[in-house]
Scaffold this active site. Sequence first.
Site, PDB file in Angstrom:
ATOM      1  N   GLU A 245     -76.825  65.219  87.932  1.00 49.48           N
ATOM      2  CA  GLU A 245     -75.410  64.888  88.197  1.00 49.48           C
ATOM      3  C   GLU A 245     -74.828  64.477  86.938  1.00 49.48           C
ATOM      4  OE1 GLU A 245     -75.334  61.442  90.981  1.00 49.48           O
ATOM      5  OE2 GLU A 245     -76.732  62.324  92.279  1.00 49.48           O
TER       6      GLU A 245
ATOM      7  N   VAL B 178     -75.205  68.690  95.550  1.00 51.30           N
ATOM      8  CA  VAL B 178     -75.747  70.029  95.686  1.00 51.30           C
ATOM      9  C   VAL B 178     -74.876  70.940  96.324  1.00 51.30           C
ATOM     10  CG1 VAL B 178     -77.807  71.525  96.259  1.00 51.30           C
ATOM     11  CG2 VAL B 178     -78.174  69.289  95.358  1.00 51.30           C
TER      12      VAL B 178
ATOM     13  N   LEU C  70     -80.023  70.853  89.463  1.00 48.43           N
ATOM     14  CA  LEU C  70     -79.161  70.252  88.675  1.00 48.43           C
ATOM     15  C   LEU C  70     -78.935  69.011  88.717  1.00 48.43           C
ATOM     16  CD1 LEU C  70     -76.929  68.768  90.840  1.00 48.43           C
ATOM     17  CD2 LEU C  70     -76.585  71.068  91.489  1.00 48.43           C
TER      18      LEU C  70
ATOM     19  N   GLY D 186     -85.268  52.889  77.709  1.00 48.41           N
ATOM     20  CA  GLY D 186     -84.211  52.251  78.297  1.00 48.41           C
ATOM     21  C   GLY D 186     -84.617  51.301  79.310  1.00 48.41           C
TER      22      GLY D 186
ATOM     23  N   THR E 280     -84.728  68.755  98.883  1.00 51.43           N
ATOM     24  CA  THR E 280     -86.093  68.680  98.345  1.00 51.43           C
ATOM     25  C   THR E 280     -86.866  68.026  99.583  1.00 51.43           C
ATOM     26  OG1 THR E 280     -85.327  67.810  96.179  1.00 51.43           O
ATOM     27  CG2 THR E 280     -87.461  67.036  96.890  1.00 51.43           C
TER      28      THR E 280
ATOM     29  N   CYS F 115     -82.784  60.680  92.856  1.00 49.49           N
ATOM     30  CA  CYS F 115     -83.723  61.651  92.844  1.00 49.49           C
ATOM     31  C   CYS F 115     -85.211  60.930  92.327  1.00 49.49           C
ATOM     32  CB  CYS F 115     -83.237  63.040  92.010  1.00 49.49           C
ATOM     33  SG  CYS F 115     -81.881  63.729  92.552  1.00 49.49           S
TER      34      CYS F 115
HETATM   35  C1  UGA Z   1     -82.704  64.790  88.009  1.00 47.19           C
HETATM   36  C2  UGA Z   1     -83.155  65.962  87.234  1.00 47.19           C
HETATM   37  O1  UGA Z   1     -82.853  65.836  85.843  1.00 47.19           O
HETATM   38  C3  UGA Z   1     -82.797  67.141  87.807  1.00 47.19           C
HETATM   39  O2  UGA Z   1     -83.589  68.357  87.293  1.00 47.19           O
HETATM   40  C4  UGA Z   1     -82.948  67.271  89.356  1.00 47.19           C
HETATM   41  O3  UGA Z   1     -82.634  68.601  89.854  1.00 47.19           O
HETATM   42  C5  UGA Z   1     -82.389  66.068  90.011  1.00 47.19           C
HETATM   43  O4  UGA Z   1     -82.959  64.818  89.404  1.00 47.19           O
HETATM   44  C6  UGA Z   1     -82.506  66.036  91.453  1.00 47.19           C
HETATM   45  O5  UGA Z   1     -83.800  66.053  91.922  1.00 47.19           O
HETATM   46  O6  UGA Z   1     -81.459  66.283  92.094  1.00 47.19           O
HETATM   47  P1  UGA Z   1     -80.587  63.191  87.735  1.00 47.19           P
HETATM   48  O7  UGA Z   1     -81.076  62.220  88.589  1.00 47.19           O
HETATM   49  O8  UGA Z   1     -79.012  63.611  88.065  1.00 47.19           O
HETATM   50  O9  UGA Z   1     -81.372  64.472  87.695  1.00 47.19           O
HETATM   51  O10 UGA Z   1     -80.533  62.607  86.192  1.00 47.19           O
HETATM   52  P2  UGA Z   1     -81.228  62.767  85.027  1.00 47.19           P
HETATM   53  O11 UGA Z   1     -80.135  62.894  83.826  1.00 47.19           O
HETATM   54  O12 UGA Z   1     -82.207  63.291  84.839  1.00 47.19           O
HETATM   55  O13 UGA Z   1     -81.612  61.255  84.881  1.00 47.19           O
HETATM   56  C7  UGA Z   1     -82.333  60.523  85.668  1.00 47.19           C
HETATM   57  C8  UGA Z   1     -82.791  58.793  85.128  1.00 47.19           C
HETATM   58  O14 UGA Z   1     -83.654  58.861  84.152  1.00 47.19           O
HETATM   59  C9  UGA Z   1     -81.490  58.314  84.699  1.00 47.19           C
HETATM   60  O15 UGA Z   1     -81.588  56.922  85.073  1.00 47.19           O
HETATM   61  C10 UGA Z   1     -81.546  58.222  83.211  1.00 47.19           C
HETATM   62  O16 UGA Z   1     -80.930  57.187  82.607  1.00 47.19           O
HETATM   63  C11 UGA Z   1     -82.904  58.151  83.074  1.00 47.19           C
HETATM   64  N1  UGA Z   1     -83.355  58.934  81.862  1.00 47.19           N
HETATM   65  C12 UGA Z   1     -83.207  60.073  81.697  1.00 47.19           C
HETATM   66  C13 UGA Z   1     -83.951  58.163  80.848  1.00 47.19           C
HETATM   67  O17 UGA Z   1     -84.347  56.657  80.855  1.00 47.19           O
HETATM   68  N2  UGA Z   1     -84.554  58.658  79.828  1.00 47.19           N
HETATM   69  C14 UGA Z   1     -84.318  59.815  79.482  1.00 47.19           C
HETATM   70  O18 UGA Z   1     -84.831  60.829  78.410  1.00 47.19           O
HETATM   71  C15 UGA Z   1     -83.686  60.760  80.161  1.00 47.19           C
END
Ligand code: UGA
Length: 430
Positions: free
Chosen positions: A153, A11, A151, A251, A121, A258
Amino acid sequence: MNVTVIGTGFVGVVTSAVLASFGNTVFGLDVDEKKIALLQHNTVPFYEPDLEELLAEQQASGNLTFTTDYKQAIENADVIMIAVGTPSAADGTADLKFVKMVAESISPYLKNNVVIVVKSTVPPGTLSVIDDIISPLTSASYHLASVPEFLREGSAVQDTVHPDRVVIGANSEHAFAVLSELHLPFKAPIITVKPESAQMGKYTANAYLATRITFINQIANLCEKNGADINEVIKIIGHDKRIGQHYWYPGFGYGGSCFPKDVKELAAYARSVNEEANLMVTINQLNENRIPELLNQYTELVGGWAGKKVAVLGLSFKPNTNDMREAPSTIVIPILQDKGATVVGYDPKAIPEARVMIASHPNVSFTEDISESVANADVIIALIEWPEITSFDFTSAKTSGKKQIFIDARNQHNQSQLEAAGYTYIGIGR
Ligand code: UGA
């Protein structure tokens, strides 16, 4: 504006570079001298697309400077952003020790009317904790605000430049005015609210997304029992505008730095205010159980894991990052190891990190060559949807005459093609 961002994690680095690109004079501050030395040479200590290029551009322009010197970075700052980590404490609540240390460190150098922003957070009520630390240590007037970060990652630069919304939580008109002006170039809706609402909004967004993922994983389990296909089910529900097509992908459960932490923290926060957080407790439990349950479920299909060569493809918690925090691989690999399998892990970026996190497990090796990982494997687990994995030609890589099982943990691969090539295909919820 003169802006100082404290904490050079995901961040902090992204925010400081993007604010510099909008013409602000930005200091990125951290107490970690090694990290700052790397950043001064445009080296980001983690993998994030587009970030090093942006950093180089902004440092060359003179808008962005990295330092460990609090006095230099704070005495002229109009806005100070606190973006340090808030790890979970042993009881599951957010540990605010780094936020508190920063509050103390900035206090001697504050200039009048500075706006101090918490981007980390944090639970509702944190601004009062910060106020109690700063107020005895300064005679300057200051304003506190909470501006949570949304955001992701892997797309952090894009998400920061084009946010869905900017949330400003404050109790002061001056803070709203300064922060609204600072965020004007983001061309996003600016939502001005109470600090507590901003903080709850951040937890709520992550808890909802984690709940959504857990929900669809539960539905996927049911589909496996009755012949329905989860992808078709998502298509059906997604046409309802109230539900939508995206962020439903089933999945091996959610991971990363996060969601697991924020769900647990919200549950712990609820307990601390005498509210039983049954839903968050349950979501966390279901997510923690998911991988062990799936691997048990596959035991019979693979003919027992003992002695099997298993290719684990994708070690980071998601594509386009080398972040291994709460990555599925960190749970899958030790379980397979315990069950007597030999694991060859592949990842395009995260192997150095994987070696550190999974080093103590024998019968586990890592390769940056996907062909080497899958060659002669009894079981291939496509764990993470890195483009290098989803676009790989598994048909040509098939070991002829050998029974090979393909577990498509993110439903990204073409079942009929893989079956035609001779693999036994296992997807999620189908
Ligand atoms: C998440 C949130 O999406 C952001 O909006 C937030 O700012 C961030 O946490 C944070 O609090 O800093 P991030 O952890 O980078 O972001 O990743 P995501 O792409 O959201 O994925 C999180 C997890 O959920 C991963 O393990 C991903 O594989 C899983 N996921 C995501 C699923 O299993 N299915 C989905 O449809 C989407």
